[in-house]
Design a protein around this motif. Sequence first.
Motif, PDB file in Angstrom:
ATOM      1  N   GLN A  96       0.831  -1.195   0.000  1.00  0.00           N
ATOM      2  CA  GLN A  96       0.000   0.000   0.000  1.00  0.00           C
ATOM      3  C   GLN A  96       0.868   1.249   0.000  1.00  0.00           C
ATOM      4  OE1 GLN A  96      -2.235   0.770   3.737  1.00  0.00           O
ATOM      5  NE2 GLN A  96      -1.189  -1.048   4.529  1.00  0.00           N
ATOM      6  N   PHE A  97       0.245   2.369  -0.366  1.00  0.00           N
ATOM      7  CA  PHE A  97       0.947   3.643  -0.400  1.00  0.00           C
ATOM      8  C   PHE A  97       1.162   4.150   1.017  1.00  0.00           C
ATOM      9  CE2 PHE A  97       1.054   8.276  -0.511  1.00  0.00           C
ATOM     10  CZ  PHE A  97       2.078   8.485  -1.412  1.00  0.00           C
ATOM     11  N   ARG A  98       2.401   4.581   1.295  1.00  0.00           N
ATOM     12  CA  ARG A  98       2.768   5.166   2.594  1.00  0.00           C
ATOM     13  C   ARG A  98       3.440   6.503   2.337  1.00  0.00           C
ATOM     14  NH1 ARG A  98      -0.102   2.675   6.526  1.00  0.00           N
ATOM     15  NH2 ARG A  98       0.428   0.465   6.751  1.00  0.00           N
ATOM     16  N   ILE A  99       2.740   7.588   2.670  1.00  0.00           N
ATOM     17  CA  ILE A  99       3.222   8.943   2.384  1.00  0.00           C
ATOM     18  C   ILE A  99       4.596   9.209   2.989  1.00  0.00           C
ATOM     19  CG2 ILE A  99       1.942   9.950   4.333  1.00  0.00           C
ATOM     20  CD1 ILE A  99       2.565  11.760   1.013  1.00  0.00           C
TER      21      ILE A  99
ATOM     22  N   ILE B 106      -5.317  -1.520  -0.597  1.00  0.00           N
ATOM     23  CA  ILE B 106      -4.281  -2.492  -0.248  1.00  0.00           C
ATOM     24  C   ILE B 106      -4.291  -3.652  -1.228  1.00  0.00           C
ATOM     25  CG2 ILE B 106      -3.494  -4.104   1.540  1.00  0.00           C
ATOM     26  CD1 ILE B 106      -4.809  -2.216   3.601  1.00  0.00           C
ATOM     27  N   ASP B 107      -3.107  -3.965  -1.771  1.00  0.00           N
ATOM     28  CA  ASP B 107      -2.936  -5.171  -2.583  1.00  0.00           C
ATOM     29  C   ASP B 107      -2.532  -6.313  -1.656  1.00  0.00           C
ATOM     30  OD1 ASP B 107      -3.345  -3.815  -5.031  1.00  0.00           O
ATOM     31  OD2 ASP B 107      -1.243  -3.197  -5.065  1.00  0.00           O
TER      32      ASP B 107
ATOM     33  N   LEU C 137       4.897   2.998  -2.536  1.00  0.00           N
ATOM     34  CA  LEU C 137       4.305   1.715  -2.184  1.00  0.00           C
ATOM     35  C   LEU C 137       5.254   0.936  -1.276  1.00  0.00           C
ATOM     36  CD1 LEU C 137       2.819   0.706  -5.640  1.00  0.00           C
ATOM     37  CD2 LEU C 137       1.587   1.606  -3.650  1.00  0.00           C
ATOM     38  N   LEU C 138       4.707   0.361  -0.225  1.00  0.00           N
ATOM     39  CA  LEU C 138       5.501  -0.381   0.739  1.00  0.00           C
ATOM     40  C   LEU C 138       4.915  -1.780   0.895  1.00  0.00           C
ATOM     41  CD1 LEU C 138       7.957   0.271   2.589  1.00  0.00           C
ATOM     42  CD2 LEU C 138       6.314   0.559   4.443  1.00  0.00           C
ATOM     43  N   ILE C 139       5.777  -2.778   0.795  1.00  0.00           N
ATOM     44  CA  ILE C 139       5.367  -4.164   1.016  1.00  0.00           C
ATOM     45  C   ILE C 139       5.570  -4.454   2.491  1.00  0.00           C
ATOM     46  CG2 ILE C 139       5.838  -6.585   0.496  1.00  0.00           C
ATOM     47  CD1 ILE C 139       6.857  -5.614  -2.276  1.00  0.00           C
ATOM     48  N   GLU C 140       4.523  -4.960   3.138  1.00  0.00           N
ATOM     49  CA  GLU C 140       4.601  -5.156   4.580  1.00  0.00           C
ATOM     50  C   GLU C 140       3.664  -6.252   5.065  1.00  0.00           C
ATOM     51  OE1 GLU C 140       2.880  -1.635   6.742  1.00  0.00           O
ATOM     52  OE2 GLU C 140       2.783  -0.836   4.709  1.00  0.00           O
TER      53      GLU C 140
END
Length: 193
Positions: free
Chosen positions: A65-68, A153-154, A79-82
């Motif tokens: 998801q995008f994290r400003i 969210i992907d 975009l951050l994979i978490e």
Amino acid sequence: MSAKVEVIKNKVLSENWFVLRNFTYDLTTKNGETIRHKREVYDRGDGATILLYHRQKNSVILTRQFRIATWLNGNDSGLLIEACAGLLDNDSPEECIRKEAIEETGYQVGKVEKLYDLYMSPGGVTERLHFFAAEYDDALRATAGGGVGDEDIDVMEVTFPQAWAMVKDGRIKDCKTVMLLQHALLEGWLTLN
């Protein structure tokens, strides 16, 4: 041993999303010296995170998801994979992570294992994060996931070797996720083969 602290000033700077305060305090050191500090402290509440893993498939469920904050600090896509995570709000850590798992990933989790709770950025953020792990199964997928409200969210199912490669090449830069993946490797739940 408890620190000897006298708060001189506690000023609220912002209550927009969370609370940002400016503190001035005197800290008495172990040798009896008093030192004045000025710090800003961000209170965003405590949170919980969970690693969903599948032993037979040697895989994990992650989100993207995008994290400003990352976009502002060098992550061009933002975009951050978490690992799945969320704020406790008024829930217990386990209640929170069960709710977040279904909302973000679509998986209803059965038995969860509490791993530990840690301060993630103690120099200026009050948040304590509760870490969990649980096995997932395709039969436990209740919805498509993807978040609620304004979340976009992907959901990603990746093999453990793929996830580990993403840590090594920098595609996974999220601390809690790296810690959970390392924990799974150390416990022998998943393998690099």
